[in-house]
Design a protein around this motif. Structure first.
Motif, PDB file in Angstrom:
ATOM      1  N   ILE B  36      43.895  24.785  -3.847  1.00 27.54           N
ATOM      2  CA  ILE B  36      43.807  26.098  -3.723  1.00 27.54           C
ATOM      3  C   ILE B  36      43.204  27.253  -5.282  1.00 27.54           C
ATOM      4  O   ILE B  36      42.248  28.131  -5.353  1.00 27.54           O
ATOM      5  CB  ILE B  36      44.898  26.874  -3.487  1.00 27.54           C
ATOM      6  CG1 ILE B  36      45.475  26.603  -2.463  1.00 27.54           C
ATOM      7  CG2 ILE B  36      45.506  28.085  -3.693  1.00 27.54           C
ATOM      8  CD1 ILE B  36      46.405  26.243  -1.377  1.00 27.54           C
ATOM      9  N   LEU B  40      40.910  30.019  -5.316  1.00 25.02           N
ATOM     10  CA  LEU B  40      41.054  31.271  -4.918  1.00 25.02           C
ATOM     11  C   LEU B  40      41.472  31.753  -6.891  1.00 25.02           C
ATOM     12  O   LEU B  40      41.885  32.746  -6.793  1.00 25.02           O
ATOM     13  CB  LEU B  40      42.412  31.937  -4.337  1.00 25.02           C
ATOM     14  CG  LEU B  40      42.397  31.444  -2.776  1.00 25.02           C
ATOM     15  CD1 LEU B  40      41.995  30.316  -2.723  1.00 25.02           C
ATOM     16  CD2 LEU B  40      43.037  32.521  -1.998  1.00 25.02           C
ATOM     17  N   ASN B  44      49.873  28.839  -6.568  1.00 24.22           N
ATOM     18  CA  ASN B  44      50.277  29.616  -5.055  1.00 24.22           C
ATOM     19  C   ASN B  44      52.060  29.218  -5.706  1.00 24.22           C
ATOM     20  O   ASN B  44      52.175  28.181  -4.838  1.00 24.22           O
ATOM     21  CB  ASN B  44      49.362  28.679  -4.022  1.00 24.22           C
ATOM     22  CG  ASN B  44      50.202  28.737  -2.257  1.00 24.22           C
ATOM     23  OD1 ASN B  44      51.070  30.371  -2.707  1.00 24.22           O
ATOM     24  ND2 ASN B  44      50.246  28.489  -1.668  1.00 24.22           N
ATOM     25  N   HIS B  47      53.363  27.722  -2.232  1.00 21.34           N
ATOM     26  CA  HIS B  47      53.490  26.271  -1.667  1.00 21.34           C
ATOM     27  C   HIS B  47      54.776  25.308  -0.840  1.00 21.34           C
ATOM     28  O   HIS B  47      54.311  24.978  -0.145  1.00 21.34           O
ATOM     29  CB  HIS B  47      52.876  25.342  -2.460  1.00 21.34           C
ATOM     30  CG  HIS B  47      51.521  24.781  -2.009  1.00 21.34           C
ATOM     31  ND1 HIS B  47      50.996  25.112  -1.539  1.00 21.34           N
ATOM     32  CD2 HIS B  47      51.355  23.209  -2.099  1.00 21.34           C
ATOM     33  CE1 HIS B  47      50.135  23.911  -1.555  1.00 21.34           C
ATOM     34  NE2 HIS B  47      50.295  23.070  -1.776  1.00 21.34           N
ATOM     35  N   GLU B  88      46.589  35.275   3.397  1.00 19.66           N
ATOM     36  CA  GLU B  88      45.669  35.851   2.311  1.00 19.66           C
ATOM     37  C   GLU B  88      44.775  36.858   2.774  1.00 19.66           C
ATOM     38  O   GLU B  88      44.136  37.509   1.119  1.00 19.66           O
ATOM     39  CB  GLU B  88      44.275  34.096   2.650  1.00 19.66           C
ATOM     40  CG  GLU B  88      43.456  34.767   1.086  1.00 19.66           C
ATOM     41  CD  GLU B  88      42.305  35.196   1.236  1.00 19.66           C
ATOM     42  OE1 GLU B  88      41.395  35.151   0.391  1.00 19.66           O
ATOM     43  OE2 GLU B  88      41.522  35.520   2.466  1.00 19.66           O
ATOM     44  N   ARG B  96      42.966  38.103  -6.204  1.00 23.05           N
ATOM     45  CA  ARG B  96      42.121  36.903  -6.753  1.00 23.05           C
ATOM     46  C   ARG B  96      41.148  37.756  -7.977  1.00 23.05           C
ATOM     47  O   ARG B  96      40.903  36.761  -8.846  1.00 23.05           O
ATOM     48  CB  ARG B  96      40.989  37.224  -6.091  1.00 23.05           C
ATOM     49  CG  ARG B  96      41.473  35.519  -5.203  1.00 23.05           C
ATOM     50  CD  ARG B  96      40.609  34.903  -3.996  1.00 23.05           C
ATOM     51  NE  ARG B  96      39.719  35.061  -4.698  1.00 23.05           N
ATOM     52  CZ  ARG B  96      37.804  35.036  -4.506  1.00 23.05           C
ATOM     53  NH1 ARG B  96      38.303  35.902  -3.860  1.00 23.05           N
ATOM     54  NH2 ARG B  96      37.122  34.634  -4.631  1.00 23.05           N
ATOM     55  N   THR B 201      39.793  27.886   2.751  1.00 26.05           N
ATOM     56  CA  THR B 201      39.534  27.033   1.370  1.00 26.05           C
ATOM     57  C   THR B 201      41.991  26.946   1.263  1.00 26.05           C
ATOM     58  O   THR B 201      42.673  26.493   0.958  1.00 26.05           O
ATOM     59  CB  THR B 201      39.874  26.591  -0.070  1.00 26.05           C
ATOM     60  OG1 THR B 201      38.362  27.027   0.352  1.00 26.05           O
ATOM     61  CG2 THR B 201      40.075  26.226  -0.797  1.00 26.05           C
ATOM     62  N   TYR B 202      42.058  27.984   1.303  1.00 20.71           N
ATOM     63  CA  TYR B 202      43.379  28.756   1.150  1.00 20.71           C
ATOM     64  C   TYR B 202      44.302  28.269   2.615  1.00 20.71           C
ATOM     65  O   TYR B 202      45.279  27.137   2.567  1.00 20.71           O
ATOM     66  CB  TYR B 202      44.243  30.673   0.885  1.00 20.71           C
ATOM     67  CG  TYR B 202      45.320  30.313   0.961  1.00 20.71           C
ATOM     68  CD1 TYR B 202      45.537  30.042  -0.658  1.00 20.71           C
ATOM     69  CD2 TYR B 202      45.865  30.738   1.735  1.00 20.71           C
ATOM     70  CE1 TYR B 202      47.437  30.580  -0.526  1.00 20.71           C
ATOM     71  CE2 TYR B 202      48.035  31.334   1.786  1.00 20.71           C
ATOM     72  CZ  TYR B 202      47.808  31.138   0.647  1.00 20.71           C
ATOM     73  OH  TYR B 202      49.716  31.261  -0.401  1.00 20.71           O
ATOM     74  N   GLY B 205      45.022  24.401   2.187  1.00 23.18           N
ATOM     75  CA  GLY B 205      45.332  24.123   1.308  1.00 23.18           C
ATOM     76  C   GLY B 205      47.352  24.300   1.604  1.00 23.18           C
ATOM     77  O   GLY B 205      48.028  23.193   1.904  1.00 23.18           O
TER      78      GLY B 205
END
Lengths: 322, 295
Positions: B36, B40, B44, B47, B88, B96, B201-202, B205
């Protein structure tokens, strides 16, 4: 520094002094009359957190370093002040000084480690170090584990003033916090403070101008930790209690929240933010775990739509520095 | 039964096994964080909460829909990963481009909200989750007893870790991902939809975190604070390993888990702090981290 040579800079400086002066007068006036309509303990709690948030703001607002582990200094100073007052029988001024000085030492060690990495790693390292010291506090025999250190005596200040009187204690806390506040204001407006801001804006350039930025960052970190420790030590006397809550990561998060709500990098923001968050937690305490949800939501809202914070927005509307 | 350094082998290997299990989770979680962060530019903080949501989702599926562990293992990562995609789109895409500090604070706020929400509905005591029937019992290896489920967790997390490594380092899609990490503007110019890739991708993850949560459910109690307990340790793991290398994150996770397990045998008082102490040593000796590029 010779920025006074530029007339525009001089004028801007005077404006700054003017608006901050008015703000400071309002602040003092508020805290002078507030005990007549608000509980002194509530006010003292708000004041301790205000100093804590101002100390934290010194790093995030003026050096651009996000410490996610400031509870380490706040909480440990609180434990050590409580221990000194209760078990060594030190008078309050000495106990507070002892707690504050310990925070300075902890700040020196933690700062030395944390500034070895740049950027967002700094936040993760400070958080991890604080968590380590939380576990130490959990296991160390003198901290009293889950019970904390209770019934800390407030004692007599300089052998003269009996701090068990609520109003005497209030004046002591108010004077100390205001002194800390003025000290921070002096630091950020000194040549040293200008270098800190230069590091925040563009560290490589500050390096190329010959500043040893690591040293500046370390000194700022130690100052911030010391003042956070002062706040923690005061809090131990106010509540006559030092507990695990004060060293836990939630406390580190709370000081971020207070500063963010008030306004990162503003002079008065942390005070306003601390006052609001303490009020929120006091009056919403019966909501239980929803407080956590509300706090989280405030974080999200602030980051998405309200990054300047309350005081930052106000200063922007009025075109002054606050 | 024999002894090593005065420690009964049973205890030693038992703790080593627990260390490996913890290490599996550290590896899975730090891997997700690294993936991540690479794409990004956000650490995170949510998580841990997403890992906890994974465990709760498995628990709720079993409790209310009667869906067993094996279904949860597939369904939960998809569900929670999808929730990550929503997060996201709703929040993260706006921070971001800002200072990394804001991404951390925003995801911290989200983590608080999620944890507070779950504490409201489930209390903080925690709920047990049964080991699936297929993996009940264990093997007697002579020198120790190996529960089947624990063996499965270690094996499966190794497979997931290396599949992720393979997907990122060895496939075409992975090469786009790595290219977009280095220079998103240029990759966009080649006609690749980078924002969508970031979102996916987020989601991926987060799905990894949720998968770790499902796997953790039968081992630890499913509780709202299981995420915040682990995420800070994972941060230390990430500081130690550096986020520059996928393989580095995996190896660091497993090794630190084992070290933590061994500490429980030889000096239990320090088992909570040993990973942080290692972090301090690494910062002194190799400030960039074991596998880090200088950053």
């Amino acid at each position: 520094m010779e920025q006074a040579a530029d007339p525009r800079a001089l004028q801007k400086r005077q404006e700054t002094t003017w608006s901050v002066g008015v703000g400071f007068a309002l602040l003092v006036a508020f805290f002078a009359v507030a005990p007549s309509f608000l509980y002194p303990v509530f006010l003292m709690q708000a004041l301790c957190f205000a100093l804590f948030a101002c100390a934290f703001n010194l790093l995030i607002g003026y050096v651009g370093l996000l410490s996610f582990g400031h509870a380490l200094f706040f909480g440990w100073a609180s434990y050590l002040c409580a221990h000194a007052a209760k078990h060594w029988g030190l008078p309050p001024e000495a106990a507070v000084l002892f707690g504050t000085a310990s925070a300075a030492v902890l700040g020196l060690v933690a700062g030395f480690l944390a500034i070895r990495r740049q950027g967002i790693y700094f936040a993760m390292i400070t958080l991890a170090l604080a968590q380590m010291m939380y576990f130490v506090a959990l296991r160390a025999p003198f901290t009293g584990g889950e019970d904390g250190i209770q019934d800390v005596p407030r004692g007599r200040l300089f052998g003269l003033f009996d701090l068990s009187h609520e109003m005497t204690m209030y004046v002591f806390v108010l004077v100390t916090v205001l002194a800390g506040f003025l000290f921070i204001y002096r630091v950020i407006n000194s040549p040293f403070g200008e270098v800190l801001k230069a590091i925040r804006e563009n560290e490589p350039r500050a390096v190329s101008l010959g500043y040893k930025t690591e040293r500046y960052k370390l000194v700022a970190f130690v100052l911030s930790a010391t003042l956070a420790g002062l706040a923690g030590a005061l809090k131990a006397l106010v509540f006559q209690l030092a507990s695990l809550t004060d060293v836990y990561w939630t406390m580190s998060g709370e000081v971020v929240l207070m500063t963010l709500v008030g306004g990162l990098g503003t002079v008065f923001g942390p005070v306003v933010g601390a006052f609001l968050i303490v009020a929120l937690e006091t009056y919403l305490a019966q909501l239980g775990e929803w407080v956590l949800v509300i706090q989280g939501a405030i974080f999200v809202l602030c980051v998405l739509v309200f990054r300047r914070g309350i005081v930052g927005e106000l200063a922007n509307i009025l075109h002054v520095k606050l | 039964m024999f002894e090593i350094f005065g420690i009964p082998s049973q205890a030693l290997f038992g703790q080593l096994l627990i260390g490996l299990i913890n290490g599996s989770f550290y590896a899975l979680l730090s891997l997700g964080l690294a993936v991540i962060f690479g794409m990004l530019n956000i650490i995170n903080f949510t998580h841990g909460a997403q890992y906890m949501m994974g465990a709760f989702a498995a628990y709720l599926l079993l409790q209310y829909l009667g869906l067993n562990y094996w279904v949860a293992l597939i369904v939960v990562p998809i569900l929670i990963g999808a929730s990550g995609i929503v997060v996201e789109r709703l929040f993260l895409q706006y921070v971001r481009k800002l200072d990394q500090v804001y991404g951390l604070i925003l995801t911290f706020g989200l983590a608080l909200m999620i944890e507070g929400f779950f504490r409201n509905y489930f209390g903080s005591s925690g709920e047990p989750y049964q080991v699936p029937d297929l993996l009940q019992g264990g093997q007697n290896l002579g020198f120790m007893f190996l529960p089947n489920y624990r063996a499965w967790v270690i094996a499966f997390s190794l497979i997931v870790c290396f599949a992720t490594w393979f997907a990122i380092e060895q496939t075409r899609f992975g090469s786009y991902l790595r290219a977009a990490t280095e220079n998103p503007t240029l990759v966009r110019a080649f006609g690749i939809n980078v924002p969508r890739m970031v979102t996916l991708t987020y989601g991926f993850g987060v799905a990894l975190a949720a998968l770790a949560g499902v796997m953790a459910a039968p081992i630890y109690n499913v509780s709202p604070q299981m995420g915040s307990d682990v995420i800070i340790v994972v941060f230390a793991v990430v500081v130690i390993g550096g986020m520059g290398s996928i393989l580095g994150a995996i190896v660091t996770g497993f090794v630190l888990g084992i070290v933590e397990g061994l500490t429980k045998v030889f000096y239990p008082e320090a088992s909570d702090t040993v990973i942080f102490v290692i972090m301090v040593i690494v910062l002194l000796v190799r400030p960039a981290g074991l596998f880090g590029r200088s950053a």
